[in-house]
Design a protein around this motif. Structure first.
Motif, short mmCIF file in Angstrom:
data_model
loop_
_atom_site.label_atom_id
_atom_site.label_comp_id
_atom_site.label_asym_id
_atom_site.label_seq_id
_atom_site.Cartn_x
_atom_site.Cartn_y
_atom_site.Cartn_z
N THR A 190 0.82 -1.22 0.00
CA THR A 190 0.00 0.00 0.00
C THR A 190 0.84 1.27 0.00
O THR A 190 0.51 2.25 -0.66
CB THR A 190 -0.92 0.03 1.24
OG1 THR A 190 -1.52 -1.25 1.38
CG2 THR A 190 -2.00 1.09 1.10
N THR A 191 1.94 1.26 0.74
CA THR A 191 2.69 2.49 0.94
C THR A 191 3.79 2.71 -0.10
O THR A 191 4.22 3.84 -0.30
CB THR A 191 3.35 2.50 2.33
OG1 THR A 191 4.01 1.26 2.53
CG2 THR A 191 2.31 2.70 3.41
N TYR B 140 3.53 5.56 -2.61
CA TYR B 140 3.59 6.92 -2.07
C TYR B 140 4.99 7.27 -1.57
O TYR B 140 5.51 8.34 -1.83
CB TYR B 140 2.61 7.06 -0.91
CG TYR B 140 1.16 6.92 -1.31
CD1 TYR B 140 0.42 8.04 -1.67
CD2 TYR B 140 0.54 5.68 -1.32
CE1 TYR B 140 -0.90 7.91 -2.03
CE2 TYR B 140 -0.77 5.55 -1.68
CZ TYR B 140 -1.50 6.67 -2.04
OH TYR B 140 -2.81 6.54 -2.38
N ASP C 230 -0.36 12.75 1.18
CA ASP C 230 -1.22 11.96 0.28
C ASP C 230 -1.60 10.63 0.92
O ASP C 230 -2.73 10.16 0.81
CB ASP C 230 -0.48 11.66 -1.04
CG ASP C 230 -0.28 12.91 -1.85
OD1 ASP C 230 -0.85 13.94 -1.44
OD2 ASP C 230 0.43 12.85 -2.87
N LEU C 231 -0.61 10.06 1.57
CA LEU C 231 -0.80 8.75 2.18
C LEU C 231 -1.84 8.83 3.30
O LEU C 231 -2.65 7.93 3.48
CB LEU C 231 0.54 8.27 2.74
CG LEU C 231 0.66 6.81 3.12
CD1 LEU C 231 0.30 5.94 1.94
CD2 LEU C 231 2.05 6.51 3.60
N ASN D 125 -5.35 8.39 2.22
CA ASN D 125 -5.75 7.10 1.65
C ASN D 125 -6.48 6.27 2.70
O ASN D 125 -5.90 5.88 3.72
CB ASN D 125 -4.45 6.39 1.19
CG ASN D 125 -4.74 5.07 0.52
OD1 ASN D 125 -5.76 4.45 0.78
ND2 ASN D 125 -3.82 4.64 -0.33
N THR D 126 -7.78 6.00 2.47
CA THR D 126 -8.56 5.29 3.48
C THR D 126 -8.03 3.88 3.71
O THR D 126 -8.05 3.36 4.82
CB THR D 126 -10.04 5.19 3.08
OG1 THR D 126 -10.11 4.77 1.73
CG2 THR D 126 -10.74 6.52 3.24
N ASN D 127 -7.56 3.27 2.62
CA ASN D 127 -6.99 1.95 2.72
C ASN D 127 -5.84 1.93 3.71
O ASN D 127 -5.73 1.07 4.59
CB ASN D 127 -6.48 1.54 1.34
CG ASN D 127 -6.57 0.06 1.14
OD1 ASN D 127 -6.81 -0.67 2.09
ND2 ASN D 127 -6.39 -0.38 -0.10
N PHE D 128 -4.99 2.96 3.57
CA PHE D 128 -3.84 3.05 4.45
C PHE D 128 -4.26 3.32 5.89
O PHE D 128 -3.71 2.75 6.83
CB PHE D 128 -2.88 4.14 3.99
CG PHE D 128 -1.77 4.40 4.96
CD1 PHE D 128 -0.72 3.49 5.08
CD2 PHE D 128 -1.78 5.51 5.77
CE1 PHE D 128 0.29 3.70 6.00
CE2 PHE D 128 -0.77 5.73 6.69
CZ PHE D 128 0.27 4.82 6.80
#
Lengths: 424, 187
Positions: B57-58, B61, B113-114, B117-120
């Protein structure tokens, strides 16, 4: 060290036995006075008590949960709450994960239910979720976990059944007596064998006195047990979280809230973290007829815990407030291992590393959701739970579609765009 | 039979019960300790499972953190291979992993930005909660070990422990080179 608190149970058992003997006494005496047979009264008392016990044992928790209109949630409904409960389950060493329930009300409260750790549940109100931060919520959940771990739920339902039986017996006896007097006949006196005239009168008088005194006495014992268990649950919460300040500031917020929990009543009051009934801002004195110790006092004890978060530290803080009295029990304090406290603003995961390294600077904890975000999160969850679907319009409006809306399109009231509703 | 015969029998029976009680108490504590260790294992495994997800995920970014990602992957593999190697080895490897992970979570601040991110965000909640669970289960485990060791070393249970060969438990320490270095953060 988790066995420590069990030693304190002896005192609770003595109090329960005192309530039991009140039940025996009232059963026997009422039997002797009204039926001319003490044993018969005793048997009736025991039968009532047994039936009520069975009900409380097998459906007490579901009754409580349905009375308070609690809804069960899963991990994805509110990950943070779920995680906190799991964290406290681990910290307390419980083997089973309790079910988690939400009560949709702005009132701030929480309770634990279930006869043993295997069937336990924890319920929190949505008001609580919205207004407490992570550390505070953790303190509250730790307090509830302590009730489960210490088997307080079972103890308190045992006590309330005893109390209920005593009250019912005394009430019916008083009815029988009044109607018996109206009927003008001492049916009971006639039915008793002769020769016991004087003795019969004495028994009758004692029965009347007991009828009045017994429920009061039982209430006082019940409240005494309940307050004690609250203190012990606070002490355990401090041990589990290593952070008494979390619970202390949560309690403070709870005490400031003026919303009343509509669904609470006298019978369920002792299950909650703070007394749900006593919302009046009168004086908060430590009175004998309350299920909970005054919040200001609980906060004061938690805040004055210095040096550590063990039972020993809680006990010395307690005795400083209560003129040298103990709360945890001398025997159980003898081999308590020292427990260091977590500093404010330090995430749990880092506390050990910092203690080991003796570092001066502290790392930043993971950013927390703000009060606004928490409110949104909670209301989203409640909407979702009532089966509303969510449509995000291109103008930024959130449309909530009720479950009985059957069309496949919906017009946005703001910008007029026709949105299609995704099939769920 | 003389009266003292009965006295002796009663004393022997009482002593037998006393010894039995002590022995059972020790067994219970040892089981509690083992169970607490199993709890730590569950959480460590969970963290191992979360890490590939986090890296995935990261990665897009955090383009400047290549080294951190590498050290995380290495530490994870090391920690995974240390499973079942005993408390000492495992706690060391996991300590290293905690260190590099917290390093990553601390530089998240530099990537706005990270944070959107809802996922993050969901992943971050899971990861930080897993970290909490690891240290809470460690806390419970260490308390259990302390309690067990106290019983083994203190009279009278130490006699029973010696007779039946109970060994003291090992603490799950958090000291490691990486963790000691972690708290040096400057913003």
């Amino acid at each position: 060290m988790w066995e420590q608190i069990r030693a304190n149970r002896i005192k609770s058992v003595i109090l329960v036995m005192a309530m039991g003997s009140i039940l025996f006494a009232i059963g026997w005496l009422l039997g002797a006075a009204f039926m001319g047979n003490g044993i018969a009264g005793l048997v009736i008392a025991l039968i009532i008590w047994l039936i009520m016990n069975l009900i409380a044992y097998f459906s007490g928790d579901s009754l409580l949960l349905s009375i308070t209109k609690a809804k069960k949630i899963k991990h994805d409904d509110h990950p943070r709450l779920f995680n906190i409960v799991e964290e406290m389950k681990i910290a307390s060493g419980l083997e089973y994960m309790p079910s988690i329930y939400i009560i949709d009300t702005p009132a701030m409260n929480a309770f634990a239910a279930g006869r043993d750790p295997k069937h336990a549940s924890v319920a929190v109100t949505s008001g609580l979720l919205q207004r407490l931060n992570r550390d505070e919520l953790q303190g509250v959940i730790a307090h509830e976990m302590a009730h489960i771990k210490n088997r307080d739920v079972l103890l308190m339902s045992l006590c309330s059944v005893l109390l209920g039986t005593i009250v019912i017996l005394a009430w019916y006896a008083s009815r029988i007596m009044i109607y018996g007097a109206i009927a003008g006949g001492g049916r009971s006196r006639r039915s008793s064998s002769g020769g016991g005239g004087q003795g019969q009168i004495i028994i009758f008088v004692v029965a009347i006195v007991l009828m009045i005194v017994a429920p009061l006495l039982a209430y006082l014992i019940y409240f005494a047990i309940s307050r004690k268990r609250e203190y012990l649950a606070d002490a355990s919460a401090a041990v589990y979280t290593r952070y008494p300040e979390g619970l202390a500031s949560a309690l403070e917020k709870l005490s400031k809230s003026t919303h009343k929990l509509e669904t609470a009543n006298k019978a369920t009051a002792s299950m909650f973290i703070i007394n749900p009934l006593n919302r009046t801002k009168k004086k908060e004195a430590a009175n004998l007829s309350s299920t909970h110790p005054p919040i200001s006092e609980r906060v004061r004890i938690l805040r004055s815990m210095s040096g550590g978060a063990s039972f020993l530290d809680y006990n010395s803080a307690y005795s400083a407030v209560h003129n040298g009295k103990n709360v945890v029990g001398a025997k159980s304090l003898s081999d308590v291992t020292p427990v260091s406290m977590r500093k404010a603003g330090v995430p749990i995961a880092m506390a050990g590393a910092i203690a080991a390294a003796g570092a001066k600077s502290t790392p930043k904890p993971t950013p927390e959701p703000t009060a606004k975000e928490r409110a949104r999160e909670t209301s989203d969850m409640l909407w979702k739970h009532s089966k509303h679907r969510l449509v995000n319009c291109q103008c930024g409006t959130k449309l909530r579609i009720p479950p009985n809306y059957t069309h496949s399109n919906v017009k946005c009231p703001h910008c007029g765009t026709i949105n299609t509703i995704p099939k769920s | 039979m003389a009266w003292y015969f009965w006295v002796i029998i009663v004393v022997v029976i009482l002593m037998a019960f006393f010894v039995l009680g002590l022995y059972n108490g020790l067994i219970r504590l040892r089981n509690q300790m083992k169970n607490a260790w199993a709890q730590i294992d569950v959480q460590l495994k969970r963290r191992h499972d979360l890490i590939p997800n986090l890296v995935e995920t990261t990665k897009g970014y955090m383009t400047h953190e290549r080294e951190t990602f590498e050290s995380i992957t290495n530490a994870r593999n090391l920690a995974q291979s240390a499973v079942g190697q005993g408390v000492g080895a495992q706690s060391k490897a996991e300590g290293e992993l905690s260190g590099v992970l917290s390093k990553l979570l601390m530089v998240v601040e530099n990537y706005p930005d990270l944070k959107a991110n809802t996922n993050f965000l969901a992943l971050q909640e899971e990861l930080s909660s897993t970290e909490n669970k690891i240290s809470l289960s460690r806390q419970y485990y260490n308390d259990s070990v302390m309690h067990f060791n106290n019983k083994i070393q203190m009279f009278p249970s130490n006699v029973i422990a010696g007779m039946f060969g109970f060994k003291t438990g090992e603490f799950f320490e958090v000291e490691s080179a990486a963790e000691r270095a972690v708290p040096k953060v400057s913003f």
